[in-house]
Enzyme design. Structure first.
Site, PDB file in Angstrom:
ATOM      1  CB  CYS A 294      18.933 -55.781  20.686  1.00  0.00           C
ATOM      2  SG  CYS A 294      17.926 -54.839  19.501  1.00  0.00           S
TER       3      CYS A 294
ATOM      4  CB  CYS B 253      55.341 -39.992 -10.214  1.00  0.00           C
ATOM      5  SG  CYS B 253      56.780 -41.063 -10.022  1.00  0.00           S
TER       6      CYS B 253
END
Length: 535
Positions: free
Chosen positions: A250, A300
């Site tokens: 690679c 909330c």
């Protein structure tokens, strides 16, 4: 020899795990050892450095083999080898299996010559490309027998060379797959543009590297100008003459025991801020209207996007803006969605796993960089010892330092391997959860043993032994030799565990690693020229 090292290893392990027994005779079983673990002799270098000066000779070395084997001219042998990516063994296999005619046909090689046809042509010839009559002296006939005017041939060659297709320029005749003679291409193009002719020759020369699976450019930056040619498996790690160590498959840095795919994934993960994306996945949710990411900064669970769309933070569903103690307008979220909960929890666990393995990987790579600075210090210590004990051999110091570098590198890259092997979805295992757990425990136990010995070897190498009396130097010498033997064996066992127990259970065949090399990566030798290169 095996019995000898068995006793040496037995002493090594006792010496390491029984720190209270300092009175043990340090020279037991190792009095004559000055080198590291013996290796079998190799028949010759498995990789060679091809410099700019030796590139032509390297290419012609393979050309000569095919020319002698098939009694071909050089340009036909080159056409054949370019088609088969300069794999001489592949050419021989196709020759044996399919015969010479099939071998030539697949490569576009026409052996029968038609040069004499030009003398049999009439004084004026019609070129079917430009539809003009030209003198017989202004046409060229290729090996396939097709002839066209020199101007059309030249234009055809110039276009192909500029397009980067100069390695295999086909005949202009419809449905003719013959490759044109490079000598005729060179002659026609050089008459029009000598620089382009040189470019054509350079492309032919560099095709030996660009198209050859066993030859690759060294990936050094800035480029050293060298190429590396290997003889055996392309899954190997080599060292160029410039000093760069890299994976031949690679072209990344040497990364075993990581496979190339694992190292590619790990490098990308470390460089492209993927963990920022992971954090966003955990702490934000997309708006169901505009898909922009929203972060909740209050308690909330009714949130509102900048586009005006209200939605429920718990499930991500759109809602109205009205919110009471008991309900949210236009929405009901009473059921827990297990998939979403698992997804969020999995993202958090992946982040923690990555941080764990990344910290270990970085710690060992940092240690490797700091230990590399020991070379100069070690050499100074050796010089001081040589002044006091001129008759002694201190190669055990440099051998121990080399062993420290190699084992530290192996240990570093074992952590990215473990990250993908034991928990990432990109690696599919063909074993049960129980089998995976057993093998993971085995791997981590061997990894931990290697870690302990590497750290102890690092500690010993950092001691100021140049100021020790002779008996303490001898004691340290034996300890370093012992630890070198142990770390070499543990590194080899770790590789065997990975290759035989772990990688065999992966469904993808792309996970292969370079073999373990006890003496470090092989340094590519200079290409030896066996015959004089012709001009």
């Amino acid at each position: 020899m095996e019995d000898y090292f068995s006793s040496a290893d037995e002493y090594c392990y006792h010496d390491y795990y029984d720190d209270d027994d300092d009175d043990r005779d340090a020279s037991y079983g190792l009095q004559e050892i000055e080198t590291e673990v013996p290796l079998p002799c190799t028949k010759g270098p498995s990789c060679e450095v091809i410099t700019k000066e030796s590139l032509l000779a390297a290419q012609r070395e393979d050309l000569r083999r095919i020319m002698d084997l098939l009694s071909l001219k050089e340009h036909l042998a080159r056409t054949l080898l370019i088609h088969y990516r300069w794999d001489v063994d592949k050419v021989i296999v196709v020759l044996v299996e399919k015969g010479k005619d099939k071998l030539y046909a697949e490569a576009g090689v026409t052996v029968s010559e038609h040069d004499n046809l030009s003398s049999e042509l009439p004084s004026m010839v019609m070129c079917i490309i430009c539809i003009e009559e030209v003198s017989a002296t202004e046409v060229t006939t290729m090996d396939c027998g097709h002839c066209f005017c020199n101007n059309c041939w030249t234009e055809h060659f110039i276009v192909k060379i500029n397009e980067g297709q100069s390695r295999r320029i086909r005949c202009m005749e419809f449905n003719c797959y013959a490759i044109c003679d490079e000598a005729k291409i060179r002659s026609l193009v050089s008459a029009r543009d000598p620089n382009l002719s040189e470019k054509f020759d350079r492309f032919l020369l560099e095709s030996y590297i660009e198209d050859n699976k066993r030859v690759k450019w060294c990936p050094s930056v800035p480029h050293c100008g060298n190429a590396i040619r290997i003889k055996d498996d392309e899954f190997c790690e080599v060292e160029c003459a410039c000093g760069l160590q890299f994976c031949f498959n690679c072209l990344s840095e040497a990364h075993s025991p990581c496979s190339c795919l694992m190292w590619e994934l790990w490098s990308k993960k470390c460089q492209d801020e993927s963990e920022t994306v992971n954090w966003i996945t955990v702490h934000t949710k997309p708006c169901p209207n505009c898909n922009k990411l929203v972060h909740k900064d209050g308690g909330c669970n009714l949130v509102c996007c900048v586009c005006g769309q209200a939605f429920c933070w718990l499930c991500g569903g759109p809602t109205g803006k009205e919110h009471t103690w008991t309900s949210i307008s236009g929405h009901s979220c009473g059921q827990y969605k297990e998939d979403q909960g698992k997804k969020t929890e999995r993202a958090k666990m992946d982040l923690l796993r990555y941080i764990h393995y990344h910290n270990l990987f970085k710690a060992h790579t940092d240690s490797f960089k700091r230990e590399a600075e020991l070379k100069e210090t070690i050499q100074e210590k050796i010089s001081h010892l040589e002044e006091r004990q001129s008759s002694k051999d201190f190669s055990w110091v440099t051998n121990g330092l080399d062993r420290l570098f190699r084992s530290r590198r192996v240990l570093s890259y074992s952590y990215p391997f473990a990250y993908y092997m034991f928990g990432d979805d990109s690696v599919k295992l063909e074993m049960t959860k129980e089998e995976k757990e057993i093998k993971q425990n085995l791997f981590e136990e061997q990894q931990q043993q290697l870690h302990a010995n590497v750290e102890k070897l690092s500690l010993f190498m950092g001691e100021p032994f140049d100021r020790y009396p002779e008996d303490e130097v001898e004691e340290l010498r034996m300890k370093i030799i012992n630890l070198s033997v142990i770390t070499d064996r543990l590194c080899r066992k770790l590789y065997e565990c990975i290759e035989n127990d772990l990688l065999d259970s992966i469904q993808l065949v792309r996970h292969r690693i370079a073999p373990y090399m006890s003496r470090g990566l092989e340094k590519a030798s200079e290409l030896s020229i066996c015959w004089e290169t012709e001009a």
